[in-house]
Enzyme design. Structure first.
Site, PDB file in Angstrom:
ATOM      1  N   HIS A  94       3.683  11.111  -6.331  1.00  9.44           N
ATOM      2  CA  HIS A  94       2.286  10.945  -6.713  1.00  9.44           C
ATOM      3  C   HIS A  94       1.951   9.466  -6.879  1.00  9.44           C
ATOM      4  O   HIS A  94       2.844   8.640  -6.978  1.00  9.44           O
ATOM      5  CB  HIS A  94       1.969  11.700  -8.014  1.00  9.44           C
ATOM      6  CG  HIS A  94       2.716  11.185  -9.201  1.00  9.44           C
ATOM      7  ND1 HIS A  94       3.962  11.647  -9.540  1.00  9.44           N
ATOM      8  CD2 HIS A  94       2.410  10.231 -10.125  1.00  9.44           C
ATOM      9  CE1 HIS A  94       4.385  11.007 -10.622  1.00  9.44           C
ATOM     10  NE2 HIS A  94       3.453  10.135 -10.989  1.00  9.44           N
TER      11      HIS A  94
ATOM     12  N   GLU B 195      -1.812  10.758 -10.881  1.00  5.73           N
ATOM     13  CA  GLU B 195      -1.636  10.772 -12.331  1.00  5.73           C
ATOM     14  C   GLU B 195      -2.656   9.829 -12.961  1.00  5.73           C
ATOM     15  O   GLU B 195      -2.847   8.700 -12.499  1.00  5.73           O
ATOM     16  CB  GLU B 195      -0.228  10.302 -12.679  1.00  5.73           C
ATOM     17  CG  GLU B 195       0.062  10.283 -14.156  1.00  5.73           C
ATOM     18  CD  GLU B 195       1.489   9.828 -14.468  1.00  5.73           C
ATOM     19  OE1 GLU B 195       1.825   9.747 -15.655  1.00  5.73           O
ATOM     20  OE2 GLU B 195       2.268   9.558 -13.505  1.00  5.73           O
TER      21      GLU B 195
ATOM     22  N   HIS C  18       0.825  -1.200   0.000  1.00  8.36           N
ATOM     23  CA  HIS C  18       0.000   0.000   0.000  1.00  8.36           C
ATOM     24  C   HIS C  18       0.863   1.256   0.000  1.00  8.36           C
ATOM     25  O   HIS C  18       2.055   1.192   0.248  1.00  8.36           O
ATOM     26  CB  HIS C  18      -0.945   0.020   1.208  1.00  8.36           C
ATOM     27  CG  HIS C  18      -0.263   0.168   2.532  1.00  8.36           C
ATOM     28  ND1 HIS C  18       0.097  -0.915   3.298  1.00  8.36           N
ATOM     29  CD2 HIS C  18       0.122   1.261   3.222  1.00  8.36           C
ATOM     30  CE1 HIS C  18       0.674  -0.484   4.406  1.00  8.36           C
ATOM     31  NE2 HIS C  18       0.706   0.825   4.383  1.00  8.36           N
TER      32      HIS C  18
ATOM     33  N   GLU D  14      -3.782   3.692   1.741  1.00  9.50           N
ATOM     34  CA  GLU D  14      -4.098   3.850   3.157  1.00  9.50           C
ATOM     35  C   GLU D  14      -4.266   5.331   3.447  1.00  9.50           C
ATOM     36  O   GLU D  14      -3.363   6.133   3.205  1.00  9.50           O
ATOM     37  CB  GLU D  14      -2.963   3.284   4.015  1.00  9.50           C
ATOM     38  CG  GLU D  14      -3.143   3.515   5.497  1.00  9.50           C
ATOM     39  CD  GLU D  14      -1.916   3.113   6.295  1.00  9.50           C
ATOM     40  OE1 GLU D  14      -2.021   3.083   7.529  1.00  9.50           O
ATOM     41  OE2 GLU D  14      -0.849   2.835   5.708  1.00  9.50           O
TER      42      GLU D  14
END
Length: 123
Positions: A75, A117, A7, A56
């Site tokens: 990002h 993105e 994550h 998360e």
């Protein structure tokens, strides 16, 4: 030895607003929630229902100011099967923060100004 992505984490000021944004903008769904016994933090994991990778979201009760994202050069990236429809949705939501037409991509900003993105499926 083999490592696998699990994550990424974003700390957020308004957990419900962030969950609503990620569901509307990207179709992510809550898969797990953990609440500290003393109420000092809440962790919410969001998934795309196709991959195992999770986002998360961490809410801290005592955090009272916007997070310092520095130059915001990091990002997340998500690939979408209908780029035109996604672009229209994000434009209507007013969350597009940068477009690179020559590369055929754009970025959206979440409520805490984290950038995501958006990449067309055919790239």
């Amino acid at each position: 030895m083999k490592f696998k992505f699990c994550h990424n984490n974003f700390n957020v000021l308004n957990l419900e607003k962030s969950i609503e944004f990620y569901e509307k903008a990207l179709g992510l769904k809550e898969t797990k929630r953990s609440v500290a016994e003393d109420g000092s933090f809440i962790l919410v994991f969001l998934g795309d229902e196709e991959t195992n990778h999770k986002l998360e979201l961490t809410w801290l009760r005592d955090w009272d100011r916007p997070y310092n994202l520095g130059d915001n050069e990091f990002h997340l990236a998500l690939r979408v099967d209908d780029f035109e429809a996604a672009h229209k949705l994000h434009k209507d939501m007013g969350c597009i923060c940068y477009e690179n037409e020559s590369m055929g991509i754009y970025f959206i900003a979440d409520p805490d100004n984290y950038w995501i993105e958006i990449i067309p499926a055919q790239r």
